[in-house]
Design a protein around this motif. Structure first.
Motif, PDB file in Angstrom:
ATOM      1  N   ALA A  52     -47.838 -17.707  66.145  1.00 35.75           N
ATOM      2  CA  ALA A  52     -47.766 -16.306  65.519  1.00 35.75           C
ATOM      3  C   ALA A  52     -48.540 -16.214  64.186  1.00 35.75           C
ATOM      4  O   ALA A  52     -49.546 -15.589  63.876  1.00 35.75           O
ATOM      5  CB  ALA A  52     -46.434 -16.014  65.278  1.00 35.75           C
ATOM      6  N   HIS A  53     -48.221 -17.314  63.339  1.00 42.04           N
ATOM      7  CA  HIS A  53     -48.854 -17.506  61.978  1.00 42.04           C
ATOM      8  C   HIS A  53     -50.464 -17.537  62.090  1.00 42.04           C
ATOM      9  O   HIS A  53     -51.014 -16.952  61.551  1.00 42.04           O
ATOM     10  CB  HIS A  53     -48.476 -18.659  61.187  1.00 42.04           C
ATOM     11  N   ALA A  54     -50.828 -18.743  63.032  1.00 42.30           N
ATOM     12  CA  ALA A  54     -52.400 -18.959  63.106  1.00 42.30           C
ATOM     13  C   ALA A  54     -53.217 -17.710  63.853  1.00 42.30           C
ATOM     14  O   ALA A  54     -54.368 -17.599  63.553  1.00 42.30           O
ATOM     15  CB  ALA A  54     -52.370 -20.305  64.072  1.00 42.30           C
ATOM     16  N   THR A  55     -52.419 -16.822  64.480  1.00 46.56           N
ATOM     17  CA  THR A  55     -53.319 -15.807  65.243  1.00 46.56           C
ATOM     18  C   THR A  55     -52.873 -14.501  64.511  1.00 46.56           C
ATOM     19  O   THR A  55     -53.302 -13.422  65.052  1.00 46.56           O
ATOM     20  CB  THR A  55     -52.626 -15.768  66.671  1.00 46.56           C
ATOM     21  N   GLY A  56     -52.485 -14.360  63.508  1.00 45.23           N
ATOM     22  CA  GLY A  56     -52.384 -13.170  62.760  1.00 45.23           C
ATOM     23  C   GLY A  56     -51.361 -12.281  63.286  1.00 45.23           C
ATOM     24  O   GLY A  56     -51.444 -11.014  62.957  1.00 45.23           O
ATOM     25  N   ALA A  57     -50.362 -12.728  64.153  1.00 51.47           N
ATOM     26  CA  ALA A  57     -49.344 -11.884  64.463  1.00 51.47           C
ATOM     27  C   ALA A  57     -48.206 -11.407  63.290  1.00 51.47           C
ATOM     28  O   ALA A  57     -47.953 -12.343  62.514  1.00 51.47           O
ATOM     29  CB  ALA A  57     -48.549 -12.676  65.609  1.00 51.47           C
ATOM     30  N   GLU A  58     -47.780 -10.249  63.306  1.00 52.43           N
ATOM     31  CA  GLU A  58     -46.613  -9.993  62.284  1.00 52.43           C
ATOM     32  C   GLU A  58     -45.359 -10.614  62.597  1.00 52.43           C
ATOM     33  O   GLU A  58     -44.585 -10.313  61.751  1.00 52.43           O
ATOM     34  CB  GLU A  58     -46.651  -8.300  61.942  1.00 52.43           C
ATOM     35  N   LEU A  59     -45.103 -10.542  63.981  1.00 49.53           N
ATOM     36  CA  LEU A  59     -43.819 -10.713  64.391  1.00 49.53           C
ATOM     37  C   LEU A  59     -43.638 -11.644  65.694  1.00 49.53           C
ATOM     38  O   LEU A  59     -44.669 -11.856  66.542  1.00 49.53           O
ATOM     39  CB  LEU A  59     -43.219  -9.299  64.962  1.00 49.53           C
ATOM     40  N   LEU A  60     -42.646 -12.321  65.599  1.00 44.54           N
ATOM     41  CA  LEU A  60     -42.239 -13.449  66.809  1.00 44.54           C
ATOM     42  C   LEU A  60     -41.129 -12.873  67.532  1.00 44.54           C
ATOM     43  O   LEU A  60     -40.090 -12.786  66.751  1.00 44.54           O
ATOM     44  CB  LEU A  60     -42.074 -14.961  66.166  1.00 44.54           C
ATOM     45  N   VAL A  61     -41.256 -12.438  68.775  1.00 42.25           N
ATOM     46  CA  VAL A  61     -39.885 -12.316  69.478  1.00 42.25           C
ATOM     47  C   VAL A  61     -39.436 -13.459  70.161  1.00 42.25           C
ATOM     48  O   VAL A  61     -40.235 -13.995  71.103  1.00 42.25           O
ATOM     49  CB  VAL A  61     -40.344 -10.778  70.330  1.00 42.25           C
ATOM     50  N   ILE A  62     -38.248 -13.863  70.047  1.00 43.24           N
ATOM     51  CA  ILE A  62     -37.910 -15.084  71.056  1.00 43.24           C
ATOM     52  C   ILE A  62     -36.736 -14.757  71.764  1.00 43.24           C
ATOM     53  O   ILE A  62     -35.774 -13.670  71.457  1.00 43.24           O
ATOM     54  CB  ILE A  62     -36.981 -15.957  70.038  1.00 43.24           C
ATOM     55  N   LEU A  63     -36.932 -14.590  73.013  1.00 40.92           N
ATOM     56  CA  LEU A  63     -35.967 -14.041  74.248  1.00 40.92           C
ATOM     57  C   LEU A  63     -35.190 -15.230  74.622  1.00 40.92           C
ATOM     58  O   LEU A  63     -35.514 -16.403  75.267  1.00 40.92           O
ATOM     59  CB  LEU A  63     -36.860 -13.400  75.218  1.00 40.92           C
ATOM     60  N   SER A  64     -33.955 -15.342  74.449  1.00 43.05           N
ATOM     61  CA  SER A  64     -33.072 -16.193  75.015  1.00 43.05           C
ATOM     62  C   SER A  64     -31.816 -15.875  75.840  1.00 43.05           C
ATOM     63  O   SER A  64     -31.918 -14.720  76.169  1.00 43.05           O
ATOM     64  CB  SER A  64     -32.694 -17.100  73.464  1.00 43.05           C
ATOM     65  N   ASP A  65     -30.959 -16.746  75.851  1.00 39.88           N
ATOM     66  CA  ASP A  65     -29.849 -16.161  76.627  1.00 39.88           C
ATOM     67  C   ASP A  65     -28.548 -15.910  75.833  1.00 39.88           C
ATOM     68  O   ASP A  65     -27.385 -16.010  76.602  1.00 39.88           O
ATOM     69  CB  ASP A  65     -29.331 -17.654  77.671  1.00 39.88           C
ATOM     70  N   ILE A  66     -28.919 -15.641  74.662  1.00 39.52           N
ATOM     71  CA  ILE A  66     -27.994 -15.115  73.707  1.00 39.52           C
ATOM     72  C   ILE A  66     -28.315 -13.913  73.231  1.00 39.52           C
ATOM     73  O   ILE A  66     -29.699 -13.422  73.219  1.00 39.52           O
ATOM     74  CB  ILE A  66     -27.276 -16.198  72.778  1.00 39.52           C
ATOM     75  N   ASP A  67     -27.309 -13.002  72.741  1.00 37.51           N
ATOM     76  CA  ASP A  67     -27.891 -11.626  71.880  1.00 37.51           C
ATOM     77  C   ASP A  67     -28.438 -11.678  70.575  1.00 37.51           C
ATOM     78  O   ASP A  67     -28.930 -10.894  69.941  1.00 37.51           O
ATOM     79  CB  ASP A  67     -26.781 -10.806  71.976  1.00 37.51           C
ATOM     80  N   GLY A  68     -28.442 -13.070  69.954  1.00 40.39           N
ATOM     81  CA  GLY A  68     -29.013 -13.122  68.771  1.00 40.39           C
ATOM     82  C   GLY A  68     -28.480 -14.545  68.197  1.00 40.39           C
ATOM     83  O   GLY A  68     -28.099 -15.350  68.673  1.00 40.39           O
ATOM     84  N   TYR A  69     -28.545 -14.601  66.663  1.00 36.78           N
ATOM     85  CA  TYR A  69     -27.821 -15.914  66.016  1.00 36.78           C
ATOM     86  C   TYR A  69     -26.365 -15.241  65.458  1.00 36.78           C
ATOM     87  O   TYR A  69     -26.221 -14.487  64.974  1.00 36.78           O
ATOM     88  CB  TYR A  69     -28.800 -15.987  64.640  1.00 36.78           C
ATOM     89  N   TYR A  70     -25.556 -16.163  65.889  1.00 38.48           N
ATOM     90  CA  TYR A  70     -24.206 -16.054  65.663  1.00 38.48           C
ATOM     91  C   TYR A  70     -23.754 -16.854  64.448  1.00 38.48           C
ATOM     92  O   TYR A  70     -24.360 -17.897  64.324  1.00 38.48           O
ATOM     93  CB  TYR A  70     -23.329 -16.269  66.589  1.00 38.48           C
ATOM     94  N   ASP A  71     -22.647 -16.594  64.008  1.00 35.12           N
ATOM     95  CA  ASP A  71     -21.896 -17.671  62.830  1.00 35.12           C
ATOM     96  C   ASP A  71     -21.517 -18.876  63.259  1.00 35.12           C
ATOM     97  O   ASP A  71     -21.227 -20.019  62.675  1.00 35.12           O
ATOM     98  CB  ASP A  71     -20.876 -16.811  62.082  1.00 35.12           C
ATOM     99  N   LYS A  72     -21.227 -18.815  64.718  1.00 33.66           N
ATOM    100  CA  LYS A  72     -20.741 -20.298  65.453  1.00 33.66           C
ATOM    101  C   LYS A  72     -21.466 -20.102  67.048  1.00 33.66           C
ATOM    102  O   LYS A  72     -21.654 -19.002  67.321  1.00 33.66           O
ATOM    103  CB  LYS A  72     -19.535 -20.682  65.330  1.00 33.66           C
ATOM    104  N   ASN A  73     -21.649 -21.053  67.783  1.00 37.43           N
ATOM    105  CA  ASN A  73     -22.075 -21.297  68.990  1.00 37.43           C
ATOM    106  C   ASN A  73     -21.140 -19.929  69.920  1.00 37.43           C
ATOM    107  O   ASN A  73     -19.989 -20.233  70.078  1.00 37.43           O
ATOM    108  CB  ASN A  73     -22.202 -22.560  69.665  1.00 37.43           C
ATOM    109  N   PRO A  74     -21.805 -19.129  70.345  1.00 44.40           N
ATOM    110  CA  PRO A  74     -21.184 -17.911  70.974  1.00 44.40           C
ATOM    111  C   PRO A  74     -20.771 -18.684  72.536  1.00 44.40           C
ATOM    112  O   PRO A  74     -19.819 -17.878  73.026  1.00 44.40           O
ATOM    113  CB  PRO A  74     -22.110 -16.821  71.270  1.00 44.40           C
TER     114      PRO A  74
END
Ligand code: ADP
Length: 254
Positions: free
Chosen positions: A150-172
């Motif tokens: 993303a940084h090297a190609t001049g992208a403004e945004l990286l979207v990470i698609l994973s098996d969770i809805d986002g980042y939690y305060d502990k492992n969901p």
């Protein structure tokens, strides 16, 4: 047009040691829609798991992992090609390593290749080249690779698609009462040294590599969005309707 890098992990792309075809098709459909608004670069995992469908080797051994990746990379790319053909989207394969980012010459080389693809409507599909590289030459996970892309190609945004809805305060996956963060402006540096916690036998990342990717991008003034890759509605509303429903945004304070 803005550039966006979409990274999809093993957890989303594979199921029972095979490519999860319906999920891949949903991802391809999302990317086809995104291309009306963005120039898209895809970073994909899944080669080792795809290789396992034809070759039963132990992926915990270095040679097994390499042989599986070599067998699986064309299976993965063929599966993508068949699906992108539905939308008349031509694809190209680019294999990179951490080493490629160390040399200005090599960075310029792959920047020019990606520019040529994007200028001509081709979708670059990137994976880490763990077939012919030593562990020292590799990031070892596609989260950090995709942040560097993303940084090297001049992208403004990286979207990470994973098996969770986002980042939690502990492992969901282990804590029912885990709470999701909507926005993170800064990554506490001690979290970057935690052990990795992937949720899948073929995954290498876990949340730590995602936090490392976010930390790298925040420090470069770029943005990352971590969201669900099984149900793509949060990604779609954030990227196409500018609505933040679910998912975690990582960005520096404005
Ligand atoms: P991918 O293949 O998509 O990269 P990983 O399995 O490597 O997925 O990483 C996602 C996993 O990270 C989740 O399924 C979850 O088990 C784990 N995890 C650990 N701590 C957290 C946290 N605080 N928030 C979200 N996920 C977490």
């Amino acid at each position: 047009m803005k550039r966006v890098v979409v990274k999809v992990g093993t957890a989303v792309l594979t199921q029972n040691n095979e490519i999860a075809k319906v999920r891949m098709l949903n991802l391809v459909t999302l990317i086809a829609k995104l291309r009306t608004r963005y120039k898209v670069i895809l970073v994909t995992s899944g080669a080792v798991a795809a290789g396992y469908s034809t070759l039963k080797l132990d992926k915990r051994k270095q040679i097994g992992k390499r042989a599986l990746a070599a067998a699986g990379q064309p299976i993965l790319m063929t599966a993508y090609k068949n699906k992108f053909d539905i939308y008349d989207i031509p694809t190209a394969q680019i294999l990179l390593t951490e080493d490629d980012f160390d040399s200005g010459k090599r960075v310029t080389m792959f920047q020019e290749i990606i520019d040529a693809h994007l200028d001509n409507g081709i979708l670059p599909i990137i994976n880490e080249n763990d077939i012919s590289s030593t562990p020292e030459q590799l990031f070892g996970d596609n989260d950090q690779l995709s942040a560097n892309v993303a940084h090297a190609t001049g992208a403004e945004l990286l979207v990470i698609l994973s098996d969770i809805d986002g980042y939690y305060d502990k492992n969901p996956q282990e804590n029912k009462d885990a709470k999701i963060y909507k926005i993170i402006n800064e990554i506490p540096q001690d979290l970057l040294f935690d052990e990795s916690t992937p949720n899948n036998e073929f995954a290498t990342g876990g949340i730590v590599t995602k936090l490392k990717a976010a930390d790298f991008l925040i420090k470069k003034g770029l943005k990352m969005f971590l969201c669900n890759g099984f149900d793509l509605s949060a990604a779609e509303s954030y990227l196409l309707q500018d609505k933040h429903t679910l998912g975690t945004i990582f960005e520096s304070k404005k």
